[in-house]
Enzyme design. Structure first.
Site, PDB file in Angstrom:
ATOM      1  N   HIS A  22      42.854   6.595  33.664  1.00 56.29           N
ATOM      2  CA  HIS A  22      43.099   6.414  35.565  1.00 56.29           C
ATOM      3  C   HIS A  22      44.119   5.670  35.346  1.00 56.29           C
ATOM      4  CE1 HIS A  22      39.260   9.094  35.340  1.00 56.29           C
ATOM      5  NE2 HIS A  22      39.036   7.918  34.471  1.00 56.29           N
ATOM      6  N   LYS A  49      40.338 -15.881  31.667  1.00 58.21           N
ATOM      7  CA  LYS A  49      40.480 -17.371  30.561  1.00 58.21           C
ATOM      8  C   LYS A  49      42.485 -17.209  30.303  1.00 58.21           C
ATOM      9  CE  LYS A  49      37.320 -19.126  31.060  1.00 58.21           C
ATOM     10  NZ  LYS A  49      36.405 -19.164  31.475  1.00 58.21           N
ATOM     11  N   GLU A  81      44.749 -18.122  33.120  1.00 57.15           N
ATOM     12  CA  GLU A  81      44.214 -19.197  33.394  1.00 57.15           C
ATOM     13  C   GLU A  81      45.495 -20.243  32.599  1.00 57.15           C
ATOM     14  OE1 GLU A  81      39.868 -20.032  33.200  1.00 57.15           O
ATOM     15  OE2 GLU A  81      40.988 -20.743  34.782  1.00 57.15           O
TER      16      GLU A  81
END
Ligand code: AGP
Length: 612
Positions: free
Chosen positions: A508, A489, A492
């Site tokens: 990680h 969201k 965009e």
């Protein structure tokens, strides 16, 4: 994505075409044009940019006509220029086109060899020249189009008019949506019925491969050369439910419509706290055989599918896989019998999802396998709904903002209903559990309403994002897909680079990105993972990251230096992803508004992605 409007009437249709294009603006486009047939001439205007530019040009040139075609273009072949805008003309033929003609280069070479001169870089122009050329061997426009269609490879919807045929409009549907709006003494075409709602609520849905000839008073449809009948359906959608009302943007309106949209969606399936006997009627036999679920979807709908995977496996012990349609369709997946293939799509026309569905059906038939297909969709008349065995509608009403909001949360509500239904058919969920979840579903609209009350606090958080370049979203369990959705969201509509991660993945890799400049949005519902999530928050703070936390009111998480907290009303862990969607939607919305972007029609994106 491209939009088509066309019509044939007694009256001038110039304004109808312009208004229709305006109603398609939400789909995303970069240029617009129209062509009208009047007194043996093609009158054409095309402009780069918004439909308003075209409307001004049409007003200045005073062109009008009672037969015409219009188009909004989303560039695929060739830049967004006036020359590439539709309609394209060859001789006396004008054409608008949605989709892609895959073999256009080959056709173009042949046409150039015949002496046709191309004035655009588009694939569409070949269609205009081909029809023009076919008219050398037949006086019939319909027949000429019929000769051209077998030469075209790809997905397309076409609208075609000719100066010598002032009483007909030819249209073709092959892999790209096209609907006929049926009027009284006038008929229209469009790629989206929304464009025609101000003039009619009666629609005829063409099937793939159909060619239709419209006059003012008749509609003839042909399939494989034969005349066929397509039923006319009456819609109850009204013009008003597609307007912005008091809201500044469609997206904001749609965020606020979620309580009602969810209420509508669950009402169709529930009778008190029990599933209605007529909900997904006749599916019992098929569902009892199902041994696994395969979900196929794109974008936000894919995120809904990811959440459903947790639900299918945790609540009813049914294996579930979820895959992005654009990958699924091309990797030759093993099609397994006794599988329920679920397509999730707001529009029901997304090219990749539709192709993945069709490919699955074809391969299942070839292998003699028993598979069942179901669509979860917001458009009752869409291709996916028509092409699957079962459909479950999200009753969200038209969603205009390109950023999906109410379609997403209603997809989740619908998916939960599906989980309960299959669980009940397969006896893998207790009546008490069904009653517990359904009573929580009924309560959801209220919880969302209460969450919406935090709009002002979320706006204040958004003010801290306006200068940011990057952002991380973290969640665990069913809120991991909400982290992905929040990041989608934000990127965009605000164009800030954002990534969503499962919070356990932090160390990680993404932790390396965390410093004073990195905002980290945390989704912290009251669930089994809360303590682990709190540790992840510590890891971010220890590296100087700034936390923006949407936390359950009972989570014990409080605001402090570089830790901003908005408390979300308490909700059961299982339904929390539906509720936690709301603050991330509001955050993205406000950041986008503050950054001055085009919230409802973000750059380069389209509402309905009907080409791959
Ligand atoms: C969501 O905000 C997007 N605009 C996009 O990811 C969308 O969900 C995707 O294109 C799938 O569309 P569909 O639901 O109509 O199939």
């Amino acid at each position: 994505m491209c939009g088509i409007v066309g019509g044939i009437a007694e009256r001038s249709i110039t304004n109808i075409l312009i208004e229709g294009l305006k109603r398609l603006e939400y789909r995303g486009y970069d240029s617009a044009g129209l062509a009208l047939i009047n007194a043996g001439q093609v009158l054409r205007e095309r402009r780069v940019g918004k439909v308003i530019n075209l409307a001004e040009a049409v007003e200045t040139s005073h062109i009008s006509g009672s037969l015409g075609i219009a188009h909004t273009r989303w560039a695929t072949h060739g830049k967004p220029t006036e020359e590439n805008a539709h309609p394209h003309i060859s001789g006396n033929v004008a054409v608008v086109h949605n989709g892609i003609i895959e073999n256009y280069q080959e056709l173009k070479d042949d046409l150039e060899a015949l002496g046709y001169v191309f004035t655009s870089q588009t694939d569409t122009e070949v269609v205009a020249h081909l029809v023009n050329d076919a008219l050398k061997s037949t006086p019939s426009l319909l027949e000429a189009v019929r000769q051209v269609v077998p030469q075209l490879k790809g997905a397309y919807a076409l609208g075609i008019v000719h100066t010598d045929h002032p009483n007909e409009l030819i249209t073709v549907r092959e892999g790209s949506p096209l609907v006929i709006g049926v009027g009284i003494g006038e008929n229209f075409i469009s790629s989206d019925q929304l464009a025609l709602l101000p003039i009619t609520n009666r629609f005829m849905y063409l099937e793939e491969g159909d060619i239709a000839r419209l006059t003012r008073t008749s509609i003839e449809v042909f399939a494989n050369g034969n005349r066929v009948e397509r039923p006319v359906k009456e819609l109850d959608a009204t013009v008003s439910n597609a307007s912005k009302g008091e809201y500044k943007h469609y997206m904001l309106k749609e965020i606020y419509e979620q309580p009602e949209a969810i209420q509508q969606t669950i009402s169709q399936a529930l009778n008190g706290n029990a599933l209605r006997p007529d909900f997904l009627k006749n599916a019992e036999v098929d569902f009892s055989k199902i041994q696994q679920i395969q979900i196929i979807a794109c974008g936000t709908s894919y995120h809904a599918g990811m959440i459903a995977k947790y639900w299918f496996e945790q609540l009813i012990d049914l294996p579930c896989q979820v895959e992005i349609a654009s990958e699924f369709r091309y990797r030759s997946p093993v099609i397994v019998g006794n599988t329920l293939y679920v397509c999730i799509s707001q529009s029901g026309e997304t090219a990749d999802t539709l192709a993945a569905l069709r490919d699955t059906q074809k391969r299942a038939v070839a292998k003699g396998l028993d598979v069942v297909t179901l669509t979860i969709c917001n458009v009752a008349t869409s291709s996916m709904v028509r092409e699957t065995n079962y459909s479950l509608l999200t009753l969200a009403g038209p969603e205009i903002g390109v950023a999906s909001t109410k379609a997403f949360t209603t997809q989740l509500a619908a998916l939960m209903l599906l989980v309960l239904k299959i669980g009940q058919v397969k006896n893998s969920i207790s009546t008490e559990q069904v009653e517990q979840i359904t009573s929580e579903l009924w309560h959801l609209p209220k919880v969302i309403l209460n969450t919406l009350q935090h709009n002002d606090s979320i706006l204040r958080l958004a003010e801290l994002f306006t200068e940011k370049q990057h952002c991380l979203f973290l969640g665990r369990g069913t809120n991991f897909p909400i982290a992905l959705e929040g990041a989608l969201k934000l990127k965009e509509i605000s164009y800030i680079h954002a990534e969503g991660y499962a919070a356990g993945e932090l160390k990680h890799g993404p932790l390396a990105l965390v410093d004073n400049e990195m905002p980290v949005v945390i989704l912290a519902p009251q669930d089994d993972m809360l303590d682990k999530l709190k540790s992840n928050m510590e890891e971010v703070q220890a590296r100087g990251g700034e936390l923006f936390v949407f936390a359950d009111v009972n989570s014990g998480i409080k605001g402090k230096d570089r830790q901003h907290v908005v408390h979300v009303p308490n909700v059961s862990a299982v339904l929390s992803p539906i509720v936690y969607s709301v603050p991330v939607q509001l955050l993205s919305y406000h950041v986008a508004v503050l950054r001055g972007t085009d919230v409802d029609q973000p750059r380069n994106l389209a509402k309905s992605v009907t080409v791959e």
